[in-house]
Scaffold this active site. Structure first.
Site, PDB file in Angstrom:
ATOM      1  N   ARG A 224       0.849  -1.183   0.000  1.00 46.66           N
ATOM      2  CA  ARG A 224       0.000   0.000   0.000  1.00 46.66           C
ATOM      3  C   ARG A 224       0.889   1.239   0.000  1.00 46.66           C
ATOM      4  O   ARG A 224       1.967   1.251   0.615  1.00 46.66           O
ATOM      5  CB  ARG A 224      -0.899   0.036   1.244  1.00 46.66           C
ATOM      6  CG  ARG A 224      -2.082  -0.933   1.200  1.00 46.66           C
ATOM      7  CD  ARG A 224      -3.134  -0.512   0.164  1.00 46.66           C
ATOM      8  NE  ARG A 224      -4.285  -1.389   0.141  1.00 46.66           N
ATOM      9  CZ  ARG A 224      -4.433  -2.422  -0.699  1.00 46.66           C
ATOM     10  NH1 ARG A 224      -3.509  -2.695  -1.597  1.00 46.66           N
ATOM     11  NH2 ARG A 224      -5.531  -3.148  -0.668  1.00 46.66           N
ATOM     12  N   HIS A 272      -0.922   0.180  -9.732  1.00 46.86           N
ATOM     13  CA  HIS A 272      -1.653  -0.735  -8.829  1.00 46.86           C
ATOM     14  C   HIS A 272      -2.223  -1.935  -9.605  1.00 46.86           C
ATOM     15  O   HIS A 272      -3.435  -2.186  -9.602  1.00 46.86           O
ATOM     16  CB  HIS A 272      -2.775   0.015  -8.094  1.00 46.86           C
ATOM     17  CG  HIS A 272      -3.201  -0.687  -6.832  1.00 46.86           C
ATOM     18  ND1 HIS A 272      -3.606  -0.049  -5.702  1.00 46.86           N
ATOM     19  CD2 HIS A 272      -3.281  -2.022  -6.532  1.00 46.86           C
ATOM     20  CE1 HIS A 272      -3.933  -0.934  -4.757  1.00 46.86           C
ATOM     21  NE2 HIS A 272      -3.745  -2.145  -5.253  1.00 46.86           N
TER      22      HIS A 272
HETATM   23  P1  NAP Z   1      -1.700 -11.529   5.065  1.00 49.49           P
HETATM   24  O1  NAP Z   1      -1.837 -12.944   4.619  1.00 49.49           O
HETATM   25  O2  NAP Z   1      -2.660 -11.003   6.073  1.00 49.49           O
HETATM   26  O3  NAP Z   1      -0.197 -11.368   5.586  1.00 49.49           O
HETATM   27  C1  NAP Z   1       0.233 -10.235   6.240  1.00 49.49           C
HETATM   28  C2  NAP Z   1       1.628 -10.480   6.766  1.00 49.49           C
HETATM   29  O4  NAP Z   1       2.120  -9.261   7.324  1.00 49.49           O
HETATM   30  C3  NAP Z   1       1.662 -11.519   7.887  1.00 49.49           C
HETATM   31  O5  NAP Z   1       2.805 -12.322   7.776  1.00 49.49           O
HETATM   32  C4  NAP Z   1       1.752 -10.658   9.149  1.00 49.49           C
HETATM   33  O6  NAP Z   1       2.392 -11.285  10.248  1.00 49.49           O
HETATM   34  C5  NAP Z   1       2.600  -9.516   8.633  1.00 49.49           C
HETATM   35  N1  NAP Z   1       2.430  -8.335   9.489  1.00 49.49           N
HETATM   36  C6  NAP Z   1       1.313  -7.621   9.750  1.00 49.49           C
HETATM   37  N2  NAP Z   1       1.570  -6.634  10.623  1.00 49.49           N
HETATM   38  C7  NAP Z   1       2.880  -6.733  10.932  1.00 49.49           C
HETATM   39  C8  NAP Z   1       3.743  -6.019  11.802  1.00 49.49           C
HETATM   40  N3  NAP Z   1       3.298  -4.979  12.532  1.00 49.49           N
HETATM   41  N4  NAP Z   1       5.019  -6.402  11.891  1.00 49.49           N
HETATM   42  C9  NAP Z   1       5.481  -7.455  11.178  1.00 49.49           C
HETATM   43  N5  NAP Z   1       4.717  -8.193  10.320  1.00 49.49           N
HETATM   44  C10 NAP Z   1       3.433  -7.823  10.207  1.00 49.49           C
HETATM   45  O7  NAP Z   1      -1.775 -10.532   3.816  1.00 49.49           O
HETATM   46  P2  NAP Z   1      -1.566 -10.872   2.267  1.00 49.49           P
HETATM   47  O8  NAP Z   1      -2.744 -11.570   1.704  1.00 49.49           O
HETATM   48  O9  NAP Z   1      -0.245 -11.510   2.105  1.00 49.49           O
HETATM   49  O10 NAP Z   1      -1.554  -9.397   1.625  1.00 49.49           O
HETATM   50  C11 NAP Z   1      -0.635  -8.413   2.036  1.00 49.49           C
HETATM   51  C12 NAP Z   1      -1.021  -7.058   1.451  1.00 49.49           C
HETATM   52  O11 NAP Z   1      -0.732  -7.005   0.053  1.00 49.49           O
HETATM   53  C13 NAP Z   1      -2.498  -6.705   1.503  1.00 49.49           C
HETATM   54  O12 NAP Z   1      -2.877  -6.242   2.788  1.00 49.49           O
HETATM   55  C14 NAP Z   1      -2.630  -5.622   0.446  1.00 49.49           C
HETATM   56  O13 NAP Z   1      -2.449  -4.352   1.033  1.00 49.49           O
HETATM   57  C15 NAP Z   1      -1.472  -5.913  -0.500  1.00 49.49           C
HETATM   58  N6  NAP Z   1      -1.937  -6.287  -1.856  1.00 49.49           N
HETATM   59  C16 NAP Z   1      -1.563  -5.504  -2.902  1.00 49.49           C
HETATM   60  C17 NAP Z   1      -1.947  -5.851  -4.184  1.00 49.49           C
HETATM   61  C18 NAP Z   1      -1.520  -5.038  -5.364  1.00 49.49           C
HETATM   62  O14 NAP Z   1      -1.998  -5.276  -6.471  1.00 49.49           O
HETATM   63  N7  NAP Z   1      -0.593  -4.126  -5.224  1.00 49.49           N
HETATM   64  C19 NAP Z   1      -2.734  -6.985  -4.402  1.00 49.49           C
HETATM   65  C20 NAP Z   1      -3.098  -7.749  -3.306  1.00 49.49           C
HETATM   66  C21 NAP Z   1      -2.704  -7.389  -2.023  1.00 49.49           C
HETATM   67  P3  NAP Z   1       1.744 -12.563  10.969  1.00 49.49           P
HETATM   68  O15 NAP Z   1       1.835 -13.677   9.939  1.00 49.49           O
HETATM   69  O16 NAP Z   1       2.617 -12.817  12.142  1.00 49.49           O
HETATM   70  O17 NAP Z   1       0.328 -12.204  11.307  1.00 49.49           O
HETATM   71  C1  GLV Z   2      -5.323  -5.087  -4.056  1.00 54.05           C
HETATM   72  O1  GLV Z   2      -4.658  -4.130  -3.831  1.00 54.05           O
HETATM   73  C2  GLV Z   2      -5.794  -5.978  -3.040  1.00 54.05           C
HETATM   74  O2  GLV Z   2      -5.669  -5.646  -1.857  1.00 54.05           O
HETATM   75  O3  GLV Z   2      -6.349  -7.052  -3.389  1.00 54.05           O
END
Ligand code: NAP
Ligand code: GLV
Length: 309
Positions: A224, A272
């Site tokens: 983000r 994005h």
């Molecule tokens: P997720 O499965 O919820 O994983 C989040 C990870 O971040 C977990 O390992 C979590 O730790 C860690 N985390 C959270 N807060 C933290 C902190 N304070 N300190 C250290 N580690 C921390 O999320 P995801 O599905 O992988 O997605 C991640 C992000 O990618 C989304 O929230 C979104 O913003 C972004 N995204 C972007 C796009 C794009 O097109 N650019 C597309 C999809 C998603 P724990 O495992 O210990 O809980």
């Molecule tokens: C895209 O940014 C998503 O969070 O799926």
């Protein structure tokens, strides 16, 4: 019993057939034409206008059309008692893995240098380093971080990751908590941000973090825009602390005309698109959630509002 589809950017023309294929007979309304609001039991939403969900008295769950739920969490009108389910989907994960591989490989194989040489018509042959010499660090070892890390590891990159709690991911050196961050940063030639945007992670990509990276490291932010302090990135590029950055997300999207990132020679801007939700594979996840509610089973991938992700 109906599902309300709410999004200003997703095409109902694609989503409705996918949702109907996943759950035949589903009554779907498209916001703002909700019909009788008491009939709405579920919402499939991407950043609904503030207060819309609060007007649905019989809402049982909100299914996010994307992985990141920071905007919905920030809506003070979001009904606290209604579970928010984030999207975990095979193609969304694959798309992010592709994006991270694209940017890591482009940096590792000097894509910018060869594009510049071609523009000058220069045959600039130089040695190629093995993947094993390029250490990648991933902030966030969740669904997306683990998948991208495993793919990089498969190509021979030494990968380490950072999460909130302890993790054990085969082949990836796992660090966690504030004390684990320095260890991760000090060995990351390329740093990839795949954290959720929360009160704890907002502004994390800033000078104090950049200063703990090896000099000349490369940053990839596909999480983000709120994670990045833009002025600190420009300063770190200016003084050589960072060699470059690939940015897919921005605090204000679309990125404003005239923003310095557009023309910066060492910043790659993508709009994005690191990973876009594919209705054909995501709709069955929403149908599965509705099915679980109907059968009295617990929902999967429910967001912890207090944690913020
Ligand atoms: P997720 O499965 O919820 O994983 C989040 C990870 O971040 C977990 O390992 C979590 O730790 C860690 N985390 C959270 N807060 C933290 C902190 N304070 N300190 C250290 N580690 C921390 O999320 P995801 O599905 O992988 O997605 C991640 C992000 O990618 C989304 O929230 C979104 O913003 C972004 N995204 C972007 C796009 C794009 O097109 N650019 C597309 C999809 C998603 P724990 O495992 O210990 O809980
Ligand atoms: C895209 O940014 C998503 O969070 O799926």
């Amino acid at each position: 019993m109906a599902l309300l589809f709410i999004s200003k950017i997703d095409d109902p023309g694609e989503w409705l057939p996918a949702l109907r294929a996943a759950r035949p007979g589903l009554d779907i309304r498209v916001w703002p034409n909700a019909g009788a609001v008491e009939e709405i039991r579920w919402a499939a939403a991407w950043n609904p206008p503030a207060g819309v969900l609060a007007r649905l008295p019989n809402l049982e769950a909100v299914f996010s059309l994307g992985a990141g739920v920071d905007t919905m969490i920030a809506d003070p009108g979001f009904p606290r008692h209604v579970p928010l389910v984030r999207l975990v989907d095979r193609l969304l994960t694959q798309g992010m893995t592709e994006y991270v591989l694209l940017q890591v490989l482009d940096r590792h194989r000097d894509g910018a240098l060869f594009r510049a040489a071609q523009a000058e018509g220069v045959w600039r042959k130089q040695s190629v380093r093995p993947a094993s010499s390029c250490r990648v660090g991933i902030l966030g070892l969740g669904v997306l971080g683990r998948a991208a890390g495993s793919a990089l590891m498969g190509l021979g990159f030494p990968v380490a990751g950072w999460s909130r709690g302890p993790k054990d991911v085969p082949g990836i050196t796992c660090h966690h908590g504030p004390e684990g961050l320095t260890a991760l940063l000090s060995r990351s030639d390329i740093l990839v941000c795949l954290l959720p945007l929360t009160a704890e992670t907002r502004g994390i990509l800033a000078r104090p973090l950049f200063d703990r990276l090896p000099r000349g490291a490369f940053l990839i932010n596909a999480a983000r825009g709120g994670h990045l302090v833009e002025a600190d990135l420009l300063a770190a590029l200016e003084d050589g602390r960072l060699a470059g950055a690939a940015l897919d997300v921005f605090p204000k999207e679309p990125l404003a005309a005239g923003h310095p990132f557009w023309t910066h020679p060492r910043i790659i801007v993508t709009p994005h698109v690191a990973s876009l939700t594919q209705p054909a594979s995501a709709a069955p996840r929403i149908a599965e959630g509705i099915d679980r509610l109907e059968r009295g089973l617990p929902l999967l991938d429910v967001v912890d509002r207090d944690r913020g992700y």
